[in-house]
Design an enzyme around this catalytic site. Structure first.
Site, PDB file in Angstrom:
ATOM      1  N   GLU A 289      32.137  38.197  42.081  1.00  0.00           N
ATOM      2  CA  GLU A 289      33.170  37.668  41.186  1.00  0.00           C
ATOM      3  C   GLU A 289      34.042  38.787  40.627  1.00  0.00           C
ATOM      4  O   GLU A 289      34.617  38.663  39.559  1.00  0.00           O
ATOM      5  CB  GLU A 289      32.528  36.856  40.056  1.00  0.00           C
ATOM      6  CG  GLU A 289      31.649  37.632  39.107  1.00  0.00           C
ATOM      7  CD  GLU A 289      30.223  37.885  39.605  1.00  0.00           C
ATOM      8  OE1 GLU A 289      29.406  38.297  38.774  1.00  0.00           O
ATOM      9  OE2 GLU A 289      29.914  37.686  40.798  1.00  0.00           O
TER      10      GLU A 289
ATOM     11  N   ASP B 278      36.096  41.253  36.210  1.00  0.00           N
ATOM     12  CA  ASP B 278      34.871  40.532  36.538  1.00  0.00           C
ATOM     13  C   ASP B 278      34.877  39.214  35.750  1.00  0.00           C
ATOM     14  O   ASP B 278      35.115  39.223  34.534  1.00  0.00           O
ATOM     15  CB  ASP B 278      33.650  41.369  36.155  1.00  0.00           C
ATOM     16  CG  ASP B 278      32.336  40.727  36.556  1.00  0.00           C
ATOM     17  OD1 ASP B 278      31.916  40.930  37.697  1.00  0.00           O
ATOM     18  OD2 ASP B 278      31.741  40.006  35.729  1.00  0.00           O
ATOM     19  N   ILE B 279      34.635  38.109  36.441  1.00  0.00           N
ATOM     20  CA  ILE B 279      34.589  36.805  35.766  1.00  0.00           C
ATOM     21  C   ILE B 279      33.324  36.741  34.914  1.00  0.00           C
ATOM     22  O   ILE B 279      32.231  37.035  35.397  1.00  0.00           O
ATOM     23  CB  ILE B 279      34.640  35.650  36.783  1.00  0.00           C
ATOM     24  CG1 ILE B 279      35.962  35.699  37.554  1.00  0.00           C
ATOM     25  CG2 ILE B 279      34.465  34.301  36.083  1.00  0.00           C
ATOM     26  CD1 ILE B 279      36.037  34.732  38.709  1.00  0.00           C
TER      27      ILE B 279
END
Length: 136
Positions: A58, A15-16
Site C-alpha cells: 500500500e 503509505d495508506i
C-alpha cells in the site's frame, strides 16, 4: 546521479493508513479498490509531469521535478487532503481512508536509494506521530 535532471527534485513516500485492517475487514477485492482509488486520487492531486509509482503493498512514491521546499510541502499536503476526502461506497456505507506521507527534496549527494530511504523514514515519522499527516 539525481542532479543530472538539472532541476530540483522532490520525493513523496506515501503509505495508506491501516490498510491491513481494510483488507481484513472488507476483503482483498475491496483492498484492491482502495489501492486503485488512492492511485487515481493521487494522480488527480498532481501536476502533469509528476510521476506516481506503486512502491509495493500500500505504498506509493511520487517524484516531482522543478520544486522547492514550499511547492513540495503544498503538493504533499494537497495529496494528503485529496486522499482524506476520497471514499468508496460499499452497499450504502462510506469507506474512507487516510495516508501518512514523507516528503523530501533531493540533495546534491543523494543517490536514488538515499532519497527513497529518507522519504521512507519521514513517512514512518508521520505514522508514529498520529497518521494522516506529512513529515518534511
Amino acid at each position: 546521479e539525481l542532479q543530472q535532471f538539472g532541476t530540483p527534485l522532490g520525493l513523496i513516500f506515501l503509505d495508506i493508513d491501516h490498510f491491513k485492517q481494510i483488507n481484513d475487514t472488507y476483503g482483498h477485492a475491496v483492498g484492491d479498490q482502495v489501492l486503485r482509488l488512492a492511485a487515481n486520487t493521487i494522480t488527480a492531486a498532481l501536476r502533469r509531469g509528476d510521476l506516481l509509482a506503486r512502491w509495493g503493498g500500500e505504498e506509493f512514491l511520487v517524484l516531482l521535478a522543478d520544486v522547492d521546499a514550499a511547492l513540495l510541502a503544498r503538493a504533499a499536503e494537497r495529496v494528503r487532503v485529496f486522499i482524506e476526502r476520497s471514499f468508496l461506497m460499499l452497499g450504502g456505507k462510506k469507506l474512507s481512508f487516510t495516508a501518512s506521507l514523507g516528503a523530501t527534496l533531493a540533495l546534491p549527494e543523494d543517490t536514488p536509494e538515499s532519497l527513497v530511504a529518507r522519504a521512507d523514514v519521514l513517512m514512518y515519522r508521520s505514522k508514529e506521530t498520529g497518521r494522516n499527516r506529512v513529515s518534511f
